[in-house]
Design a protein around this motif. Sequence first.
Motif, PDB file in Angstrom:
ATOM      1  N   TYR A  40       0.882   8.686   9.984  1.00 16.64           N
ATOM      2  CA  TYR A  40       0.922   8.186   8.479  1.00 16.64           C
ATOM      3  C   TYR A  40       1.983   8.830   8.093  1.00 16.64           C
ATOM      4  CZ  TYR A  40      -3.890   7.088   9.760  1.00 16.64           C
ATOM      5  OH  TYR A  40      -5.099   6.629  10.335  1.00 16.64           O
ATOM      6  N   LYS A  41       2.744   8.123   7.191  1.00 19.51           N
ATOM      7  CA  LYS A  41       4.064   8.763   6.399  1.00 19.51           C
ATOM      8  C   LYS A  41       3.619   8.258   4.775  1.00 19.51           C
ATOM      9  CE  LYS A  41       8.672   7.364   5.673  1.00 19.51           C
ATOM     10  NZ  LYS A  41       9.942   6.646   6.574  1.00 19.51           N
ATOM     11  N   PHE A  42       3.810   9.471   4.134  1.00 20.62           N
ATOM     12  CA  PHE A  42       3.327   9.269   2.610  1.00 20.62           C
ATOM     13  C   PHE A  42       4.749   9.225   1.817  1.00 20.62           C
ATOM     14  CE2 PHE A  42      -0.112  10.873   4.894  1.00 20.62           C
ATOM     15  CZ  PHE A  42      -1.409  10.180   4.058  1.00 20.62           C
ATOM     16  N   MET A  43       4.805   8.072   0.953  1.00 17.20           N
ATOM     17  CA  MET A  43       5.675   8.039  -0.132  1.00 17.20           C
ATOM     18  C   MET A  43       5.309   7.629  -1.487  1.00 17.20           C
ATOM     19  SD  MET A  43       8.858   6.562   2.072  1.00 17.20           S
ATOM     20  CE  MET A  43      10.093   6.950   0.934  1.00 17.20           C
ATOM     21  N   LEU A  44       6.208   7.685  -2.440  1.00 14.92           N
ATOM     22  CA  LEU A  44       5.990   7.146  -3.707  1.00 14.92           C
ATOM     23  C   LEU A  44       7.035   6.321  -4.400  1.00 14.92           C
ATOM     24  CD1 LEU A  44       6.941   9.076  -6.042  1.00 14.92           C
ATOM     25  CD2 LEU A  44       4.854  10.355  -5.621  1.00 14.92           C
ATOM     26  N   LYS A  45       6.692   5.494  -5.392  1.00 17.99           N
ATOM     27  CA  LYS A  45       7.846   5.067  -6.207  1.00 17.99           C
ATOM     28  C   LYS A  45       7.202   5.574  -7.807  1.00 17.99           C
ATOM     29  CE  LYS A  45      10.508   1.108  -7.356  1.00 17.99           C
ATOM     30  NZ  LYS A  45      10.541  -0.377  -7.138  1.00 17.99           N
ATOM     31  N   ASP A  46       8.094   6.474  -8.490  1.00 17.50           N
ATOM     32  CA  ASP A  46       7.709   6.732  -9.593  1.00 17.50           C
ATOM     33  C   ASP A  46       7.967   5.607 -10.660  1.00 17.50           C
ATOM     34  OD1 ASP A  46      10.401   7.082 -10.601  1.00 17.50           O
ATOM     35  OD2 ASP A  46      10.460   9.230 -10.171  1.00 17.50           O
ATOM     36  N   TYR A  75       2.591   5.067 -11.042  1.00 20.59           N
ATOM     37  CA  TYR A  75       3.364   5.207  -9.687  1.00 20.59           C
ATOM     38  C   TYR A  75       2.913   4.160  -8.667  1.00 20.59           C
ATOM     39  CZ  TYR A  75       4.563   9.745 -11.225  1.00 20.59           C
ATOM     40  OH  TYR A  75       5.264  10.490 -11.971  1.00 20.59           O
ATOM     41  N   THR A  76       3.584   3.819  -7.734  1.00 21.96           N
ATOM     42  CA  THR A  76       3.059   2.975  -6.552  1.00 21.96           C
ATOM     43  C   THR A  76       3.140   4.161  -5.374  1.00 21.96           C
ATOM     44  OG1 THR A  76       4.025   1.067  -7.296  1.00 21.96           O
ATOM     45  CG2 THR A  76       3.346   1.268  -5.126  1.00 21.96           C
ATOM     46  N   LEU A  77       2.167   4.329  -4.915  1.00 22.14           N
ATOM     47  CA  LEU A  77       1.720   5.029  -3.693  1.00 22.14           C
ATOM     48  C   LEU A  77       1.906   4.274  -2.287  1.00 22.14           C
ATOM     49  CD1 LEU A  77      -0.971   7.193  -5.175  1.00 22.14           C
ATOM     50  CD2 LEU A  77       1.356   7.755  -5.190  1.00 22.14           C
ATOM     51  N   TYR A  78       2.358   4.935  -1.356  1.00 26.01           N
ATOM     52  CA  TYR A  78       2.577   4.150  -0.054  1.00 26.01           C
ATOM     53  C   TYR A  78       2.077   5.090   1.163  1.00 26.01           C
ATOM     54  CZ  TYR A  78       5.857   1.013  -2.617  1.00 26.01           C
ATOM     55  OH  TYR A  78       6.595   0.283  -3.639  1.00 26.01           O
ATOM     56  N   THR A  79       1.455   4.247   2.031  1.00 30.57           N
ATOM     57  CA  THR A  79       1.413   5.132   3.283  1.00 30.57           C
ATOM     58  C   THR A  79       1.802   3.984   4.686  1.00 30.57           C
ATOM     59  OG1 THR A  79       0.163   6.231   5.016  1.00 30.57           O
ATOM     60  CG2 THR A  79      -0.968   4.401   3.862  1.00 30.57           C
ATOM     61  N   PHE A  80       2.906   4.314   5.269  1.00 26.76           N
ATOM     62  CA  PHE A  80       3.404   3.513   6.450  1.00 26.76           C
ATOM     63  C   PHE A  80       2.489   4.145   7.507  1.00 26.76           C
ATOM     64  CE2 PHE A  80       6.442   3.918   3.148  1.00 26.76           C
ATOM     65  CZ  PHE A  80       7.226   2.683   3.264  1.00 26.76           C
ATOM     66  N   VAL A  95       1.927  -1.158   6.058  1.00 29.14           N
ATOM     67  CA  VAL A  95       1.960  -0.345   5.117  1.00 29.14           C
ATOM     68  C   VAL A  95       0.789  -0.687   4.026  1.00 29.14           C
ATOM     69  CG1 VAL A  95       3.558   0.050   2.843  1.00 29.14           C
ATOM     70  CG2 VAL A  95       4.435  -0.610   5.079  1.00 29.14           C
ATOM     71  N   ALA A  96       0.285   0.301   3.771  1.00 31.53           N
ATOM     72  CA  ALA A  96      -0.696   0.257   2.496  1.00 31.53           C
ATOM     73  C   ALA A  96      -0.442   0.810   1.380  1.00 31.53           C
ATOM     74  CB  ALA A  96      -2.231   1.095   3.146  1.00 31.53           C
ATOM     75  N   THR A  97      -0.668   0.309   0.127  1.00 29.27           N
ATOM     76  CA  THR A  97      -0.142   0.778  -1.066  1.00 29.27           C
ATOM     77  C   THR A  97      -1.359   0.605  -2.215  1.00 29.27           C
ATOM     78  OG1 THR A  97       0.336  -1.449  -2.033  1.00 29.27           O
ATOM     79  CG2 THR A  97       2.123  -0.476  -0.746  1.00 29.27           C
ATOM     80  N   THR A  98      -1.145   1.593  -3.085  1.00 28.52           N
ATOM     81  CA  THR A  98      -1.974   1.474  -4.469  1.00 28.52           C
ATOM     82  C   THR A  98      -1.097   1.918  -5.490  1.00 28.52           C
ATOM     83  OG1 THR A  98      -4.170   2.107  -5.000  1.00 28.52           O
ATOM     84  CG2 THR A  98      -3.104   3.963  -4.094  1.00 28.52           C
ATOM     85  N   SER A  99      -1.776   1.624  -6.785  1.00 29.47           N
ATOM     86  CA  SER A  99      -1.018   1.799  -8.023  1.00 29.47           C
ATOM     87  C   SER A  99      -1.857   3.132  -8.406  1.00 29.47           C
ATOM     88  CB  SER A  99      -1.262   0.921  -9.011  1.00 29.47           C
ATOM     89  OG  SER A  99      -0.182   0.053  -8.552  1.00 29.47           O
ATOM     90  N   TYR A 100      -1.222   3.980  -9.018  1.00 28.48           N
ATOM     91  CA  TYR A 100      -1.733   5.297  -9.728  1.00 28.48           C
ATOM     92  C   TYR A 100      -1.081   5.429 -10.971  1.00 28.48           C
ATOM     93  CZ  TYR A 100      -4.731   9.526  -9.352  1.00 28.48           C
ATOM     94  OH  TYR A 100      -5.837  10.385  -9.658  1.00 28.48           O
TER      95      TYR A 100
END
Length: 167
Positions: A40-46, A75-80, A95-100
């Motif tokens: 798993y890789k974790f990223m975000l878009k602010d 934010y949009t949170l991502y796990t690749f 890729v799984a995403t969720t808003s936060y």
Amino acid sequence: GRLFCTAGTLTPSPVSTATAGTIVALTAASTCPAGSPPQYKFMLKDPAGQWRLLRNFGANPIFSWNTTGSLDGTYTLYTFIRRLYSAAYAKYEYVATTSYTLTGGAAYCGAATISANPSGSISAGTSVTFTAGSTCTTGATAQYRFTDLLPTGYYRTLQNWSTTSTY
């Protein structure tokens, strides 16, 4: 059998919203072929549209996101997700995403614009006024810097950072 990771989820705790400064646990889950451990890789878009790597690929499906100093907003949170022994080892398979939403975070400016008057083709020696703009959250004041690109390939600062939006 399946050849790729075909599904995944990303679940934050606390769920959906928190105050900036909270540690948010991000938990990923995946559906991958038997015998191929997921990574798993974790990223975000602010909220200002900037991407940030939180953690590169690893076997641990949980990442603790420290939101101290983060921007106020959504934010949009991502796990690749990929398999450890996949042919596309350097890439991802799902890729799984969720808003936060974070509240009480830092103010920021985004959606920058610039216009020229007159615009279009002009004669040498004509004065041109450039006007910049930005949308800022409550508590933020935009600052602008005007630069140009010289024929030599170097940039030159015409007006350094200030709240003056015209040059």
